[in-house]
Every structure is written in structure tokens, then in C-alpha cells.
Design a protein around this motif. Structure first.
Motif, PDB file in Angstrom:
ATOM      1  N   ALA A  15     -22.701   0.846  30.737  1.00 26.75           N
ATOM      2  CA  ALA A  15     -22.962   1.357  32.081  1.00 26.75           C
ATOM      3  C   ALA A  15     -23.272   2.849  32.079  1.00 26.75           C
ATOM      4  O   ALA A  15     -23.900   3.357  32.998  1.00 26.75           O
ATOM      5  N   ASP A  16     -22.857   3.538  31.042  1.00 25.58           N
ATOM      6  CA  ASP A  16     -23.070   4.986  30.964  1.00 25.58           C
ATOM      7  C   ASP A  16     -24.385   5.299  30.251  1.00 25.58           C
ATOM      8  O   ASP A  16     -24.630   4.789  29.156  1.00 25.58           O
ATOM      9  N   PRO A  17     -25.237   6.152  30.842  1.00 29.16           N
ATOM     10  CA  PRO A  17     -26.536   6.453  30.229  1.00 29.16           C
ATOM     11  C   PRO A  17     -26.427   7.145  28.868  1.00 29.16           C
ATOM     12  O   PRO A  17     -27.279   6.914  27.993  1.00 29.16           O
ATOM     13  N   THR A  18     -25.410   7.961  28.676  1.00 33.12           N
ATOM     14  CA  THR A  18     -25.241   8.618  27.373  1.00 33.12           C
ATOM     15  C   THR A  18     -24.940   7.580  26.298  1.00 33.12           C
ATOM     16  O   THR A  18     -25.504   7.611  25.203  1.00 33.12           O
ATOM     17  N   ARG A  19     -24.067   6.641  26.620  1.00 36.55           N
ATOM     18  CA  ARG A  19     -23.741   5.605  25.638  1.00 36.55           C
ATOM     19  C   ARG A  19     -24.935   4.697  25.371  1.00 36.55           C
ATOM     20  O   ARG A  19     -25.150   4.277  24.231  1.00 36.55           O
ATOM     21  N   ARG A  20     -25.720   4.408  26.395  1.00 35.20           N
ATOM     22  CA  ARG A  20     -26.938   3.600  26.155  1.00 35.20           C
ATOM     23  C   ARG A  20     -27.899   4.348  25.240  1.00 35.20           C
ATOM     24  O   ARG A  20     -28.509   3.762  24.347  1.00 35.20           O
ATOM     25  N   ALA A  21     -28.008   5.663  25.427  1.00 38.58           N
ATOM     26  CA  ALA A  21     -28.880   6.465  24.564  1.00 38.58           C
ATOM     27  C   ALA A  21     -28.364   6.461  23.122  1.00 38.58           C
ATOM     28  O   ALA A  21     -29.159   6.401  22.171  1.00 38.58           O
ATOM     29  N   ILE A  22     -27.060   6.503  22.962  1.00 44.45           N
ATOM     30  CA  ILE A  22     -26.485   6.450  21.611  1.00 44.45           C
ATOM     31  C   ILE A  22     -26.806   5.100  20.970  1.00 44.45           C
ATOM     32  O   ILE A  22     -27.201   5.038  19.801  1.00 44.45           O
ATOM     33  N   VAL A  23     -26.653   4.018  21.734  1.00 47.25           N
ATOM     34  CA  VAL A  23     -26.975   2.684  21.209  1.00 47.25           C
ATOM     35  C   VAL A  23     -28.455   2.614  20.829  1.00 47.25           C
ATOM     36  O   VAL A  23     -28.805   2.080  19.769  1.00 47.25           O
ATOM     37  N   GLU A  24     -29.331   3.157  21.675  1.00 50.46           N
ATOM     38  CA  GLU A  24     -30.765   3.170  21.357  1.00 50.46           C
ATOM     39  C   GLU A  24     -31.022   3.929  20.059  1.00 50.46           C
ATOM     40  O   GLU A  24     -31.818   3.497  19.228  1.00 50.46           O
ATOM     41  N   ARG A  25     -30.343   5.066  19.890  1.00 47.24           N
ATOM     42  CA  ARG A  25     -30.524   5.851  18.655  1.00 47.24           C
ATOM     43  C   ARG A  25     -30.037   5.067  17.452  1.00 47.24           C
ATOM     44  O   ARG A  25     -30.695   5.033  16.412  1.00 47.24           O
ATOM     45  N   LEU A  26     -28.896   4.408  17.573  1.00 44.83           N
ATOM     46  CA  LEU A  26     -28.344   3.650  16.446  1.00 44.83           C
ATOM     47  C   LEU A  26     -29.171   2.401  16.133  1.00 44.83           C
ATOM     48  O   LEU A  26     -29.104   1.882  15.027  1.00 44.83           O
ATOM     49  N   ALA A  27     -29.964   1.947  17.074  1.00 47.77           N
ATOM     50  CA  ALA A  27     -30.875   0.827  16.810  1.00 47.77           C
ATOM     51  C   ALA A  27     -31.929   1.221  15.785  1.00 47.77           C
ATOM     52  O   ALA A  27     -32.501   0.366  15.108  1.00 47.77           O
ATOM     53  N   CYS A  71     -22.075   6.168  11.889  1.00 45.30           N
ATOM     54  CA  CYS A  71     -21.866   5.146  12.910  1.00 45.30           C
ATOM     55  C   CYS A  71     -22.991   4.136  12.748  1.00 45.30           C
ATOM     56  O   CYS A  71     -24.124   4.496  12.417  1.00 45.30           O
ATOM     57  N   ARG A  72     -22.655   2.895  13.014  1.00 46.38           N
ATOM     58  CA  ARG A  72     -23.642   1.826  12.819  1.00 46.38           C
ATOM     59  C   ARG A  72     -23.554   0.880  14.017  1.00 46.38           C
ATOM     60  O   ARG A  72     -22.470   0.589  14.514  1.00 46.38           O
ATOM     61  N   LEU A  73     -24.703   0.426  14.469  1.00 44.72           N
ATOM     62  CA  LEU A  73     -24.788  -0.523  15.576  1.00 44.72           C
ATOM     63  C   LEU A  73     -24.364  -1.905  15.097  1.00 44.72           C
ATOM     64  O   LEU A  73     -24.757  -2.335  14.014  1.00 44.72           O
ATOM     65  N   ARG A  74     -23.548  -2.585  15.874  1.00 47.69           N
ATOM     66  CA  ARG A  74     -23.141  -3.958  15.569  1.00 47.69           C
ATOM     67  C   ARG A  74     -23.995  -4.887  16.424  1.00 47.69           C
ATOM     68  O   ARG A  74     -23.702  -5.131  17.592  1.00 47.69           O
ATOM     69  N   ALA A  75     -25.066  -5.403  15.834  1.00 46.34           N
ATOM     70  CA  ALA A  75     -26.049  -6.200  16.572  1.00 46.34           C
ATOM     71  C   ALA A  75     -25.443  -7.463  17.176  1.00 46.34           C
ATOM     72  O   ALA A  75     -25.895  -7.929  18.227  1.00 46.34           O
ATOM     73  N   GLU A  76     -24.399  -8.009  16.561  1.00 48.49           N
ATOM     74  CA  GLU A  76     -23.813  -9.245  17.090  1.00 48.49           C
ATOM     75  C   GLU A  76     -23.247  -9.050  18.497  1.00 48.49           C
ATOM     76  O   GLU A  76     -23.273  -9.968  19.313  1.00 48.49           O
ATOM     77  N   ALA A  77     -22.766  -7.860  18.812  1.00 50.30           N
ATOM     78  CA  ALA A  77     -22.262  -7.592  20.163  1.00 50.30           C
ATOM     79  C   ALA A  77     -23.404  -7.619  21.172  1.00 50.30           C
ATOM     80  O   ALA A  77     -23.232  -8.086  22.299  1.00 50.30           O
ATOM     81  N   LEU A  78     -24.553  -7.121  20.778  1.00 54.35           N
ATOM     82  CA  LEU A  78     -25.709  -7.156  21.669  1.00 54.35           C
ATOM     83  C   LEU A  78     -26.244  -8.578  21.815  1.00 54.35           C
ATOM     84  O   LEU A  78     -26.803  -8.929  22.854  1.00 54.35           O
ATOM     85  N   ARG A  79     -26.060  -9.412  20.805  1.00 53.45           N
ATOM     86  CA  ARG A  79     -26.483 -10.821  20.908  1.00 53.45           C
ATOM     87  C   ARG A  79     -25.714 -11.526  22.019  1.00 53.45           C
ATOM     88  O   ARG A  79     -26.269 -12.365  22.719  1.00 53.45           O
ATOM     89  N   GLU A  80     -24.434 -11.198  22.174  1.00 56.56           N
ATOM     90  CA  GLU A  80     -23.636 -11.795  23.250  1.00 56.56           C
ATOM     91  C   GLU A  80     -24.218 -11.427  24.616  1.00 56.56           C
ATOM     92  O   GLU A  80     -24.292 -12.272  25.505  1.00 56.56           O
TER      93      GLU A  80
END
Length: 128
Positions: A15-27, A71-80
């Protein structure tokens, strides 16, 4: 958030734009805290708090590579999230399809005229 489902925690974290940006970067690949903090005008402790929220939600993991802690993105969480979104999308599409079928059925029963009956009757009275 102790009673929240993992999906609730994921949506709350995203829900937070900063955290979404971090997730986008880690992608794009693993990154250190300093690398993740670079584009933001916030303190390192604030970035660390964002990372803790993402980690608690299961969206990221932190590793150790010699002196780096990437830090590494855990893609399985995004699959949910994707599965939930897809399920919800399909349910709404089915509802809209049924509504469309019903509307077509109604239109087939009664042809639509451009002029309401009341106006036709009023025009007939004016001509007499």
C-alpha cells in the motif's frame, strides 16, 4: 497484524508507494540497503523500516554475501497476489458476462423505440 493472512500483510506492505518502488527495484535484481535508499529523500533508518515491513510480509529476504547484505525479491509472495487478483478478475468477468446475456435477452423481448409512448399519444392529440 498477528491475525492477518499472508495476503493481507502483502497488500498492506504494498500500500505504501516507497515500498512498491523498492519491490520494483528488486524485480531488476538484488540490492543492498544503500542501493535501495539511493533514489529516496528519506533516512536509512526509514528505509530499514520499509524493508522490515516487506520482509515481514514475505515479499523480500535478506541474505549475506561476504560483507554485503543484499535484499532479494521473493517472487512466490507476488504469485499469491497474482493468483488472488486473477481469481477475482475471473469472478467479475463471469458476472459481467451474465449481466450482458441478461441485457441481450431483455432487448430481444422488447424492441426499444426512440419515442416514448406518452409522447406519441400527446402528438396524436395535438393534431386533432
Amino acid at each position: 497484524m498477528s491475525n492477518a493472512s499472508p495476503l493481507d500483510a502483502t497488500f498492506a506492505a504494498l500500500a505504501d508507494p516507497t515500498r512498491r518502488a523498492i519491490v520494483e527495484r528488486l524485480a531488476q535484481g538484488d540490492a543492498t540497503v544503500l542501493e535501495l535508499a539511493a533514489p529516496f529523500q528519506i533516512s536509512l533508518p526509514a528505509i530499514s523500516r520499509h524493508l522490515k515491513v516487506l520482509e515481514h510480509a514475505g515479499l523480500i529476504s535478506r541474505g549475506r554475501d561476504a560483507q554485503r547484505r543484499p535484499c532479494r525479491l521473493r517472487a512466490e509472495a507476488l504469485r499469491e497476489v497474482t493468483q488472488w487478483t486473477e481469481h477475482t478478475r475471473r469472478a467479475w468477468e463471469e458476472r459481467f458476462d451474465r449481466l450482458g446475456d441478461y441485457l441481450r435477452e431483455l432487448q430481444a423481448r422488447e424492441p426499444i423505440t426512440d419515442t416514448p409512448k406518452e409522447e406519441e399519444e400527446d402528438h396524436g392529440d395535438e393534431q386533432s
